[in-house]
Design an enzyme around this catalytic site. Structure first.
Site, PDB file in Angstrom:
ATOM      1  N   LYS A  85     -13.739  -0.890  -0.740  1.00  0.00           N
ATOM      2  CA  LYS A  85     -12.507  -0.939   0.054  1.00  0.00           C
ATOM      3  C   LYS A  85     -12.757  -0.452   1.485  1.00  0.00           C
ATOM      4  CE  LYS A  85      -9.838   0.004  -4.177  1.00  0.00           C
ATOM      5  NZ  LYS A  85      -8.687   0.752  -4.750  1.00  0.00           N
ATOM      6  N   TYR A 121      -3.253  -7.672  -5.912  1.00  0.00           N
ATOM      7  CA  TYR A 121      -2.505  -6.501  -6.402  1.00  0.00           C
ATOM      8  C   TYR A 121      -1.113  -6.881  -6.930  1.00  0.00           C
ATOM      9  CZ  TYR A 121      -6.049  -3.154  -4.811  1.00  0.00           C
ATOM     10  OH  TYR A 121      -7.209  -2.414  -4.667  1.00  0.00           O
ATOM     11  N   ASN A 174      -9.659   5.289  -2.719  1.00  0.00           N
ATOM     12  CA  ASN A 174     -10.577   5.669  -3.803  1.00  0.00           C
ATOM     13  C   ASN A 174     -11.813   4.771  -3.847  1.00  0.00           C
ATOM     14  OD1 ASN A 174      -9.416   3.383  -4.774  1.00  0.00           O
ATOM     15  ND2 ASN A 174      -8.419   4.336  -6.527  1.00  0.00           N
ATOM     16  N   HIS A 205     -12.837  -0.861  -6.071  1.00  0.00           N
ATOM     17  CA  HIS A 205     -12.072  -1.474  -7.161  1.00  0.00           C
ATOM     18  C   HIS A 205     -13.040  -2.042  -8.189  1.00  0.00           C
ATOM     19  CE1 HIS A 205      -9.359  -4.260  -9.266  1.00  0.00           C
ATOM     20  NE2 HIS A 205     -10.347  -5.146  -9.157  1.00  0.00           N
ATOM     21  N   GLU A 218     -10.104 -12.504 -11.132  1.00  0.00           N
ATOM     22  CA  GLU A 218     -10.440 -11.933  -9.820  1.00  0.00           C
ATOM     23  C   GLU A 218     -11.692 -12.582  -9.220  1.00  0.00           C
ATOM     24  OE1 GLU A 218     -10.641  -7.716 -10.585  1.00  0.00           O
ATOM     25  OE2 GLU A 218      -8.465  -7.543 -10.814  1.00  0.00           O
TER      26      GLU A 218
END
Ligand code: IDP
Length: 150
Positions: free
Chosen positions: A9, A49, A112, A115, A126
């Site tokens: 990310k 998402y 965080n 993913h 995905e």
């Protein structure tokens, strides 16, 4: 052999941790079969998402994931989905166990770092969402029998 999608990310890219964290996945025995750096647009972010639409953190999350480039990859290996999520640790970096990627590098619920797909169905969906067919390689990495034996 199983494939999973990972997204390094924007916080991971900004903090120059992509190489270090990718190394941890490789050291565990996962092979990189797809990898690229892209700037995510709002449409792709919302699609990825979609299950979180309407939640209080959704708008912030979309803003975050579209705020800077991400590195997105496909990793392949034995039980790759579980292996990646175990290495990542709990969603909230504050609660994530030491030794996990989030436990070692994150102190945030949102930022965080990485993913990882959460099920075979998510991984398939995905990977198709983020990669065109020709962008994911099919090959048997040398030495696979030493990684997975027994
Ligand atoms: P996961 O990435 O560990 O599977 P999910 O619950 O699927 O966690 O949430 C997707 C992403 O949304 C998280 O990785 C994190 O970046 C963000 N997120 C989840 N819960 C919160 C929250 O309570 N506040 C802010 N961001 C959150």
């Amino acid at each position: 052999m199983q494939r999973t999608l990972v997204i390094f990310k924007p916080d991971c890219v900004h903090r120059r941790l992509v190489g270090q964290i990718l190394s941890r996945f490789e050291a565990k025995g996962l092979a990189v079969v797809g990898l690229k750096l892209i700037q995510v647009d709002r449409a792709l972010a919302e699609k990825h998402y979609a299950e979180h639409a309407g939640k209080p953190f959704f708008e912030g999350l979309i803003g975050f994931i579209t705020s800077a480039p991400v590195v997105v990859g496909v990793l392949e290996g034995n039980e790759a989905i579980t292996v990646v999520r175990t290495l990542l640790g709990a969603t909230n970096g504050v609660a994530a166990a030491p030794g996990t990627i989030r436990g070692d590098y994150s102190s945030s619920k949102q930022n965080n770092l990485v993913h990882g797909s959460d099920s075979p169905e998510s991984a398939e969906r995905e990977i198709a969402m983020w990669f065109k067919a020709g962008e994911v390689a099919s090959f048997t990495p040398a030495g696979s029998e030493w990684v997975i034996g027994g």
